[in-house]
Design a protein around this motif. Structure first.
Motif, PDB file in Angstrom:
ATOM      1  N   TYR A 148       0.830  -1.205   0.000  1.00 34.97           N
ATOM      2  CA  TYR A 148       0.000   0.000   0.000  1.00 34.97           C
ATOM      3  C   TYR A 148       0.864   1.254   0.000  1.00 34.97           C
ATOM      4  CZ  TYR A 148      -3.858  -3.096   1.445  1.00 34.97           C
ATOM      5  OH  TYR A 148      -4.798  -4.085   1.510  1.00 34.97           O
ATOM      6  N   LYS A 149       1.918   1.255   0.810  1.00 33.88           N
ATOM      7  CA  LYS A 149       2.801   2.417   0.902  1.00 33.88           C
ATOM      8  C   LYS A 149       3.422   2.738  -0.451  1.00 33.88           C
ATOM      9  CE  LYS A 149       5.760   2.367   4.263  1.00 33.88           C
ATOM     10  NZ  LYS A 149       6.765   1.837   5.218  1.00 33.88           N
ATOM     11  N   GLN A 150       3.920   1.715  -1.096  1.00 38.97           N
ATOM     12  CA  GLN A 150       4.569   1.919  -2.396  1.00 38.97           C
ATOM     13  C   GLN A 150       3.570   2.411  -3.433  1.00 38.97           C
ATOM     14  OE1 GLN A 150       6.391  -1.608  -3.989  1.00 38.97           O
ATOM     15  NE2 GLN A 150       7.330  -0.545  -5.726  1.00 38.97           N
ATOM     16  N   GLN A 151       2.401   1.769  -3.494  1.00 40.32           N
ATOM     17  CA  GLN A 151       1.393   2.147  -4.480  1.00 40.32           C
ATOM     18  C   GLN A 151       0.875   3.562  -4.236  1.00 40.32           C
ATOM     19  OE1 GLN A 151      -1.466  -1.018  -4.055  1.00 40.32           O
ATOM     20  NE2 GLN A 151      -0.448  -2.337  -5.563  1.00 40.32           N
ATOM     21  N   VAL A 180       1.093   3.374   6.761  1.00 44.88           N
ATOM     22  CA  VAL A 180       0.540   3.906   5.510  1.00 44.88           C
ATOM     23  C   VAL A 180       0.359   5.416   5.630  1.00 44.88           C
ATOM     24  CG1 VAL A 180      -1.391   3.830   3.877  1.00 44.88           C
ATOM     25  CG2 VAL A 180      -0.616   1.723   4.983  1.00 44.88           C
ATOM     26  N   ILE A 181      -0.108   5.853   6.800  1.00 48.58           N
ATOM     27  CA  ILE A 181      -0.251   7.296   7.035  1.00 48.58           C
ATOM     28  C   ILE A 181       1.097   7.994   6.921  1.00 48.58           C
ATOM     29  CG2 ILE A 181      -0.824   9.059   8.749  1.00 48.58           C
ATOM     30  CD1 ILE A 181      -3.008   7.230   9.796  1.00 48.58           C
ATOM     31  N   ASP A 182       2.108   7.425   7.545  1.00 49.74           N
ATOM     32  CA  ASP A 182       3.426   8.060   7.527  1.00 49.74           C
ATOM     33  C   ASP A 182       4.072   8.039   6.145  1.00 49.74           C
ATOM     34  OD1 ASP A 182       3.444   8.911  10.122  1.00 49.74           O
ATOM     35  OD2 ASP A 182       4.554   7.203  10.909  1.00 49.74           O
ATOM     36  N   SER A 183       3.595   7.161   5.262  1.00 53.00           N
ATOM     37  CA  SER A 183       4.144   7.145   3.905  1.00 53.00           C
ATOM     38  C   SER A 183       3.771   8.402   3.131  1.00 53.00           C
ATOM     39  CB  SER A 183       3.660   5.899   3.146  1.00 53.00           C
ATOM     40  OG  SER A 183       2.284   5.994   2.812  1.00 53.00           O
ATOM     41  N   ILE A 184       2.768   9.134   3.623  1.00 53.00           N
ATOM     42  CA  ILE A 184       2.337  10.380   2.977  1.00 53.00           C
ATOM     43  C   ILE A 184       3.250  11.540   3.385  1.00 53.00           C
ATOM     44  CG2 ILE A 184       0.345  11.915   2.585  1.00 53.00           C
ATOM     45  CD1 ILE A 184      -1.445   9.670   3.635  1.00 53.00           C
ATOM     46  N   LYS A 185       3.983  11.358   4.471  1.00 55.57           N
ATOM     47  CA  LYS A 185       4.771  12.430   5.069  1.00 55.57           C
ATOM     48  C   LYS A 185       5.630  13.223   4.086  1.00 55.57           C
ATOM     49  CE  LYS A 185       8.793  13.158   7.998  1.00 55.57           C
ATOM     50  NZ  LYS A 185       9.576  13.572   6.807  1.00 55.57           N
ATOM     51  N   PRO A 186       6.405  12.578   3.190  1.00 55.70           N
ATOM     52  CA  PRO A 186       7.285  13.375   2.309  1.00 55.70           C
ATOM     53  C   PRO A 186       6.543  14.410   1.473  1.00 55.70           C
ATOM     54  CG  PRO A 186       7.851  11.048   2.194  1.00 55.70           C
ATOM     55  CD  PRO A 186       6.569  11.141   2.960  1.00 55.70           C
ATOM     56  N   PHE A 187       5.282  14.124   1.141  1.00 57.24           N
ATOM     57  CA  PHE A 187       4.518  15.025   0.270  1.00 57.24           C
ATOM     58  C   PHE A 187       3.937  16.213   1.041  1.00 57.24           C
ATOM     59  CE2 PHE A 187       3.929  10.566  -1.173  1.00 57.24           C
ATOM     60  CZ  PHE A 187       4.787  10.627  -2.261  1.00 57.24           C
ATOM     61  N   LEU A 188       3.974  16.128   2.364  1.00 54.47           N
ATOM     62  CA  LEU A 188       3.453  17.210   3.198  1.00 54.47           C
ATOM     63  C   LEU A 188       4.560  18.077   3.780  1.00 54.47           C
ATOM     64  CD1 LEU A 188       0.822  15.206   5.307  1.00 54.47           C
ATOM     65  CD2 LEU A 188       0.620  16.065   2.975  1.00 54.47           C
ATOM     66  N   LEU A 258       3.305  12.664  11.122  1.00 54.49           N
ATOM     67  CA  LEU A 258       2.620  13.830  10.549  1.00 54.49           C
ATOM     68  C   LEU A 258       2.289  14.851  11.641  1.00 54.49           C
ATOM     69  CD1 LEU A 258       0.042  12.283   8.051  1.00 54.49           C
ATOM     70  CD2 LEU A 258       2.466  12.749   7.721  1.00 54.49           C
ATOM     71  N   ILE A 259       1.891  14.331  12.815  1.00 52.80           N
ATOM     72  CA  ILE A 259       1.568  15.208  13.940  1.00 52.80           C
ATOM     73  C   ILE A 259       2.841  15.594  14.680  1.00 52.80           C
ATOM     74  CG2 ILE A 259       0.290  15.411  16.101  1.00 52.80           C
ATOM     75  CD1 ILE A 259      -1.732  13.445  14.994  1.00 52.80           C
ATOM     76  N   ASP A 260       3.701  14.610  14.917  1.00 55.36           N
ATOM     77  CA  ASP A 260       4.937  14.834  15.668  1.00 55.36           C
ATOM     78  C   ASP A 260       5.795  15.922  15.020  1.00 55.36           C
ATOM     79  OD1 ASP A 260       6.681  14.296  17.759  1.00 55.36           O
ATOM     80  OD2 ASP A 260       7.863  12.908  16.556  1.00 55.36           O
ATOM     81  N   MET A 261       5.777  15.983  13.682  1.00 57.54           N
ATOM     82  CA  MET A 261       6.604  16.949  12.960  1.00 57.54           C
ATOM     83  C   MET A 261       5.806  18.170  12.491  1.00 57.54           C
ATOM     84  SD  MET A 261       9.043  14.360  10.784  1.00 57.54           S
ATOM     85  CE  MET A 261      10.206  15.678  10.400  1.00 57.54           C
ATOM     86  N   ASN A 262       4.598  18.314  13.040  1.00 60.83           N
ATOM     87  CA  ASN A 262       3.760  19.500  12.768  1.00 60.83           C
ATOM     88  C   ASN A 262       3.496  19.706  11.278  1.00 60.83           C
ATOM     89  OD1 ASN A 262       3.606  20.414  15.568  1.00 60.83           O
ATOM     90  ND2 ASN A 262       5.770  20.928  15.350  1.00 60.83           N
ATOM     91  N   LEU A 263       3.183  18.628  10.576  1.00 62.30           N
ATOM     92  CA  LEU A 263       2.939  18.721   9.142  1.00 62.30           C
ATOM     93  C   LEU A 263       1.450  18.872   8.810  1.00 62.30           C
ATOM     94  CD1 LEU A 263       5.485  16.068   7.802  1.00 62.30           C
ATOM     95  CD2 LEU A 263       5.756  18.549   7.994  1.00 62.30           C
ATOM     96  N   ILE A 264       0.592  18.694   9.800  1.00 65.96           N
ATOM     97  CA  ILE A 264      -0.837  18.947   9.601  1.00 65.96           C
ATOM     98  C   ILE A 264      -1.103  20.403   9.951  1.00 65.96           C
ATOM     99  CG2 ILE A 264      -3.176  18.380  10.354  1.00 65.96           C
ATOM    100  CD1 ILE A 264      -2.245  15.530  10.793  1.00 65.96           C
ATOM    101  N   ASP A 265      -1.566  21.162   8.993  1.00 71.28           N
ATOM    102  CA  ASP A 265      -1.700  22.613   9.168  1.00 71.28           C
ATOM    103  C   ASP A 265      -2.890  22.988  10.041  1.00 71.28           C
ATOM    104  OD1 ASP A 265       0.497  23.326   7.317  1.00 71.28           O
ATOM    105  OD2 ASP A 265      -0.816  22.434   5.810  1.00 71.28           O
ATOM    106  N   TYR A 266      -4.004  22.268   9.879  1.00 67.76           N
ATOM    107  CA  TYR A 266      -5.222  22.632  10.611  1.00 67.76           C
ATOM    108  C   TYR A 266      -5.929  21.367  11.099  1.00 67.76           C
ATOM    109  CZ  TYR A 266      -4.615  27.120   8.210  1.00 67.76           C
ATOM    110  OH  TYR A 266      -4.110  28.297   7.728  1.00 67.76           O
ATOM    111  N   PHE A 267      -6.176  21.299  12.410  1.00 67.03           N
ATOM    112  CA  PHE A 267      -7.076  20.302  12.975  1.00 67.03           C
ATOM    113  C   PHE A 267      -8.437  20.975  13.135  1.00 67.03           C
ATOM    114  CE2 PHE A 267      -2.998  18.551  14.211  1.00 67.03           C
ATOM    115  CZ  PHE A 267      -3.196  17.169  14.095  1.00 67.03           C
ATOM    116  N   ILE A 268      -9.424  20.464  12.448  1.00 67.20           N
ATOM    117  CA  ILE A 268     -10.736  21.130  12.416  1.00 67.20           C
ATOM    118  C   ILE A 268     -11.786  20.220  13.049  1.00 67.20           C
ATOM    119  CG2 ILE A 268     -12.487  22.192  10.947  1.00 67.20           C
ATOM    120  CD1 ILE A 268     -10.234  22.604   8.871  1.00 67.20           C
TER     121      ILE A 268
END
Length: 337
Positions: A148-151, A180-188, A258-268
């Motif tokens: 899943y991460k690769q795809q 899988v969530i952390d695989s998105i990290k580089p794009f954020l 994503l949270i640890d490195m403050n990559l989520i801009d807004y928690f709504i």
């Protein structure tokens, strides 16, 4: 005279023409250039392209749609347009925009992602630049996490390569494997380019039930103190929400980078809906189908929903979920009587 006619033809088509002298020296190349430009312009009008015609980024329309169609979510109505407008107004953003939307089922999380897509993209959710992932559908098996991460990374890379204004919506984030969530990290992150591609103009939207209990506790405490829900401010919930989803082992966000490195801009936060909001949902469902005399049916629908706390029955357990089904039932029943 001939050169003049060619010049007028090009101007009428709105094209940038070669100088008249070049047209006289190379008439075949001149007309081939016009034909190619006309073809490209027609193609961009008939087939979705990564252009302003197809991606209008209509923040004004977004504001109006949220105010008109999203019920009981004053924080989201205020924060989401400002976040998106600020991001789009920056021609050189430092990173992609990431919105993480949290709340119980039926509070409007999926609905608001649809409104965002319809406001920013001409084709809305059907746009080839809007990509929806549902955890239970697209990432169901934990043993396939590496695949899943690769795809997923390949999919994001390929689509942002095709259009930098791509939008990615991830539903059921609380059910997604943390890897899988952390695989998105580089794009954020704050990279200018990854593999020659910039992701800084992309938008990522996360939808999750995680944190819903904490949100409900805050809203219930406000109600017990006799305060209006509209008095709840974004700052009252944002930090509590981030900590809740980060420290809860039952969510995919548990200790996520994503949270640890403050990559989520807004928690709504999306607040639990009250009886009056369910009535508004029922009215909207009926009006969209052009039913008349919606008031009585909308009240019947709202009264059939389950509410909490058990004694006071203030907040709808399922929000506005199942409202459309109940509207179908009552409108059919009224016709039979």
């Amino acid at each position: 005279m001939e050169i003049g006619r060619r010049l007028l033809l090009g101007l009428a088509l709105g094209l940038t023409l070669t100088p008249p002298l070049a047209a006289a020296l190379d008439p075949f190349g001149f007309f081939a250039g016009i034909a190619s430009a006309v073809y490209e312009r027609l193609k961009s009008r008939l087939k979705e392209c990564c252009t302003e015609d197809w991606i209008p980024l209509d923040v004004t329309g977004l504001k109006a749609n949220l105010r008109k169609n999203l019920f009981g979510q004053h924080i989201a109505i205020d924060v989401i347009p400002k976040a998106i407008e600020g991001f789009l107004s920056n021609s050189e953003p430092e990173k992609s925009l990431t919105l993480s939307i949290h709340g119980w089922t039926g509070t409007g999380k999926n609905f608001v992602s649809k409104i965002i897509a319809e406001s920013l993209y001409k084709e809305g959710m059907d746009s080839k630049y809007v990509h929806l992932f549902v955890a239970s559908l697209h990432f169901p098996n934990a043993q396939h996490t590496s695949q899943y991460k690769q795809q997923l990374q390949q999919w994001i890379h390929g689509n942002v390569s095709a259009c930098e204004r791509s939008m990615f919506i991830f539903d059921e984030m609380d059910k997604m494997h943390p890897d899988v969530i952390d695989s998105i990290k580089p794009f954020l992150d704050y990279y200018s380019h990854l593999n020659r591609v910039s992701y800084r103009k992309a938008i990522f939207i996360f939808l999750s039930n995680a944190g819903g209990v904490k949100i409900n506790e805050v809203v219930l405490n406000y109600w017990k103190r006799g305060m209006k829900r509209e008095d709840i401010r974004w700052n009252d919930l944002q930090d509590h929400l981030a900590l809740e989803v980060y420290n809860n082992k039952n969510t995919g966000f548990w200790h996520a980078s994503l949270i640890d490195m403050n990559l989520i801009d807004y928690f709504i936060p999306f607040l639990p809906l009250e009886h009056r909001h369910v009535v508004l949902c029922a009215k909207a469902a009926m009006q969209s189908r052009h039913f008349k005399d919606v008031e009585q049916v909308a009240i019947k629908v709202a009264e059939e929903m389950m509410y909490f706390p058990k004694d006071e029955k203030i907040f709808s357990i399922r929000g506005c979920k199942q409202v459309a089904t109940k509207v179908d039932y009552w409108t059919t029943a009224d016709k039979e009587t």
